[in-house]
Enzyme design. Structure first.
Site, PDB file in Angstrom:
ATOM      1  N   LYS A 110       0.831  -1.216   0.000  1.00 19.58           N
ATOM      2  CA  LYS A 110       0.000   0.000   0.000  1.00 19.58           C
ATOM      3  C   LYS A 110       0.862   1.261   0.000  1.00 19.58           C
ATOM      4  CE  LYS A 110      -4.206  -2.133   1.576  1.00 19.58           C
ATOM      5  NZ  LYS A 110      -4.672  -2.887   2.732  1.00 19.58           N
ATOM      6  N   LYS A 154      -7.434 -13.966  -6.906  1.00 19.10           N
ATOM      7  CA  LYS A 154      -8.618 -14.021  -6.061  1.00 19.10           C
ATOM      8  C   LYS A 154      -9.652 -12.968  -6.448  1.00 19.10           C
ATOM      9  CE  LYS A 154      -7.859 -10.713  -2.446  1.00 19.10           C
ATOM     10  NZ  LYS A 154      -8.316 -10.329  -1.141  1.00 19.10           N
ATOM     11  N   LYS A 186     -12.336  -6.507  -4.291  1.00 19.58           N
ATOM     12  CA  LYS A 186     -12.831  -5.195  -4.718  1.00 19.58           C
ATOM     13  C   LYS A 186     -11.791  -4.513  -5.597  1.00 19.58           C
ATOM     14  CE  LYS A 186     -14.231  -4.749  -0.497  1.00 19.58           C
ATOM     15  NZ  LYS A 186     -14.129  -4.252   0.865  1.00 19.58           N
TER      16      LYS A 186
HETATM   17  P1  ADP Z   1     -11.209  -6.950  -0.554  1.00 20.70           P
HETATM   18  O1  ADP Z   1      -9.990  -7.811  -0.816  1.00 20.70           O
HETATM   19  O2  ADP Z   1     -12.285  -7.176  -1.555  1.00 20.70           O
HETATM   20  O3  ADP Z   1     -10.866  -5.489  -0.348  1.00 20.70           O
HETATM   21  P2  ADP Z   1     -11.357  -7.087   2.316  1.00 20.70           P
HETATM   22  O4  ADP Z   1      -9.880  -6.867   2.366  1.00 20.70           O
HETATM   23  O5  ADP Z   1     -12.237  -5.997   2.834  1.00 20.70           O
HETATM   24  O6  ADP Z   1     -11.798  -7.460   0.841  1.00 20.70           O
HETATM   25  O7  ADP Z   1     -11.664  -8.440   3.078  1.00 20.70           O
HETATM   26  C1  ADP Z   1     -12.569  -8.633   4.139  1.00 20.70           C
HETATM   27  C2  ADP Z   1     -12.550 -10.089   4.569  1.00 20.70           C
HETATM   28  O8  ADP Z   1     -12.911 -10.947   3.465  1.00 20.70           O
HETATM   29  C3  ADP Z   1     -11.168 -10.590   5.037  1.00 20.70           C
HETATM   30  O9  ADP Z   1     -11.344 -11.496   6.114  1.00 20.70           O
HETATM   31  C4  ADP Z   1     -10.621 -11.280   3.817  1.00 20.70           C
HETATM   32  O10 ADP Z   1      -9.684 -12.275   4.163  1.00 20.70           O
HETATM   33  C5  ADP Z   1     -11.867 -11.883   3.193  1.00 20.70           C
HETATM   34  N1  ADP Z   1     -11.744 -12.034   1.712  1.00 20.70           N
HETATM   35  C6  ADP Z   1     -11.711 -11.033   0.781  1.00 20.70           C
HETATM   36  N2  ADP Z   1     -11.617 -11.521  -0.489  1.00 20.70           N
HETATM   37  C7  ADP Z   1     -11.576 -12.876  -0.367  1.00 20.70           C
HETATM   38  C8  ADP Z   1     -11.500 -13.961  -1.317  1.00 20.70           C
HETATM   39  N3  ADP Z   1     -11.446 -13.751  -2.637  1.00 20.70           N
HETATM   40  N4  ADP Z   1     -11.485 -15.238  -0.834  1.00 20.70           N
HETATM   41  C9  ADP Z   1     -11.559 -15.455   0.510  1.00 20.70           C
HETATM   42  N5  ADP Z   1     -11.637 -14.484   1.457  1.00 20.70           N
HETATM   43  C10 ADP Z   1     -11.655 -13.209   1.040  1.00 20.70           C
END
Ligand code: ADP
Ligand code: TRP
Length: 351
Positions: A111, A216, A219
């Site tokens: 980041k 994966k 967002k």
């Molecule tokens: P993003 O990666 O979309 O910004 P966040 O970082 O807000 O999502 O993640 C919130 C929660 O969801 C965390 O516990 C994260 O490990 C889980 N998470 C996010 N994307 C995935 C994914 N593709 N597979 C499994 N868990 C995920």
């Protein structure tokens, strides 16, 4: 009963990755543990410092948590910024955390590169440190970003939580949380904070794939299928999934984009459906168009009732206010109890 804490940053809507990676675990744990779930709005400031409407973004996640089935009567849901006790613990943890260990975490480096506008592809060892101290660089890195892991540790140990349901990508932050809990105990010669462990409800971390070829769903990856997406949007996203011209030999290994399509089907469809297409694949008779149509239908069948509940709940702001207020009261009571002890341990006055 053991305490469980977890949170998600309010940086958009919940997607299938959030659901199957984290929220599904929350739903199972709420019946077996003393759970607290929150919306990490302070954490979202580390990367989104000028939110258009941060309360609204928090309420989006609140509605979606509820629509997924978190029962606020048994598992309080609160907004992080409603529990200021966390900040005081964050301050104490920052006193014992090292700048070096914080700078070495991979999510900080990733980041920080973005905040410094360093090209992600052409990175070298030490580039972040070099640019942080480079006075001619007009971009700077937020100190809040550096201390992201101490705030996350404070979120968890303020309730003396022992289990934290999160996806695999949070492992390093969890390692830091354990380290800071341990260091607090060592520094003050107490056995006060338990070391929190990551918890994967299905005993292994779930990674929901994207359907754009590799990696994966996320967002920031721009490939998310949101719980609130309507049927047409879901169909459009699934039909766009990357495929190839199909296997030419029976029982061929699956290339990554195809394996991802199957992983997604394994997650949302029935076993029979999965087996049917898997057999077709192994017999070189797979028609990806049919498979995608089926997958889109199954994702929609999964999301549709949640979507309806989201829309109904989001419109009921009185209910959301009530849930957030009650959640904050319960979380503050739990946090204040720990903080009183912490103040006493360090030597401050406590009442
Ligand atoms: P993003 O990666 O979309 O910004 P966040 O970082 O807000 O999502 O993640 C919130 C929660 O969801 C965390 O516990 C994260 O490990 C889980 N998470 C996010 N994307 C995935 C994914 N593709 N597979 C499994 N868990 C995920
Ligand atoms: N870092 C987590 C994420 O990006 C959000 C988070 C903040 C969190 N504090 C937490 C998760 C405490 C679990 C426990 O998803």
């Amino acid at each position: 009963m053991e305490t469980v804490v977890s949170g998600i940053r309010p940086t958009g809507n919940l997607h299938l990755g959030n659901y199957f990676g984290a929220v599904k675990g929350f739903l199972q744990m709420q019946h077996e543990y003393n759970c607290l779930f929150f919306i990490a709005d302070w954490h979202s400031l580390t990367t989104h410092p000028h939110p258009a409407d941060i309360r609204k973004s928090a309420y989006t996640i609140l509605s979606e948590y509820l629509a997924c089935g978190i029962d606020p009567e048994i598992a309080p849901i609160y907004i992080q910024s409603d529990v200021p006790e966390t900040v005081e613990l964050y301050l104490y943890l920052n006193m014992i955390a090292g700048i070096g260990e914080l700078m070495r975490t991979t999510s900080f480096k990733d980041k920080a590169r973005q905040q410094l506008h360093i090209d992600r592809v052409h990175t070298t060892e030490g580039d972040v440190e070099h640019e942080i101290f480079n006075e001619s660089n007009k971009h700077s890195v937020s100190a809040g970003l550096l201390t992201y892991p101490t705030l996350m540790a404070a979120d968890i140990i303020i309730h003396k939580a022992v289990k934290v349901p999160v996806g695999k990508d949070q492992e390093q932050n969890m390692e830091m949380a354990r380290r800071f809990a341990r260091r607090f105990n060592q520094t003050y010669g107490v056995d006060f904070f338990p070391e929190p462990a990551s918890f994967y409800y299905s005993h292994k971390a779930v990674k929901v794939p994207g359907l754009d070829g590799s990696g994966k769903m996320g967002k920031s990856e721009g490939n998310a299928i949101y719980l609130i997406d309507d049927e047409k949007t879901i169909r459009k996203k699934v039909m766009k999934a990357v495929t190839d011209s199909g296997p030419t030999e029976p029982n061929s290994p699956k290339p990554e984009p195809i394996a991802n399509l199957f992983t997604m089907m394994e997650i949302v469809s029935t076993k029979d459906t999965y087996d049917y297409f898997n057999e077709k694949y192994n017999a070189c008779e797979i028609r990806y168009g049919d498979m995608k149509k089926q997958l889109a239908e199954d994702i929609n069948a999964f999301c549709a009732p949640i979507r309806e509940r989201i829309l109904a709940i989001a419109a009921d702001t009185d209910y959301l206010d009530k849930v957030a207020r009650q959640g904050a009261e319960k979380a503050r009571a739990s946090a204040a109890k720990t903080l009183n002890e912490v103040r006493r341990i360090i030597g401050f006055h406590s009442y």
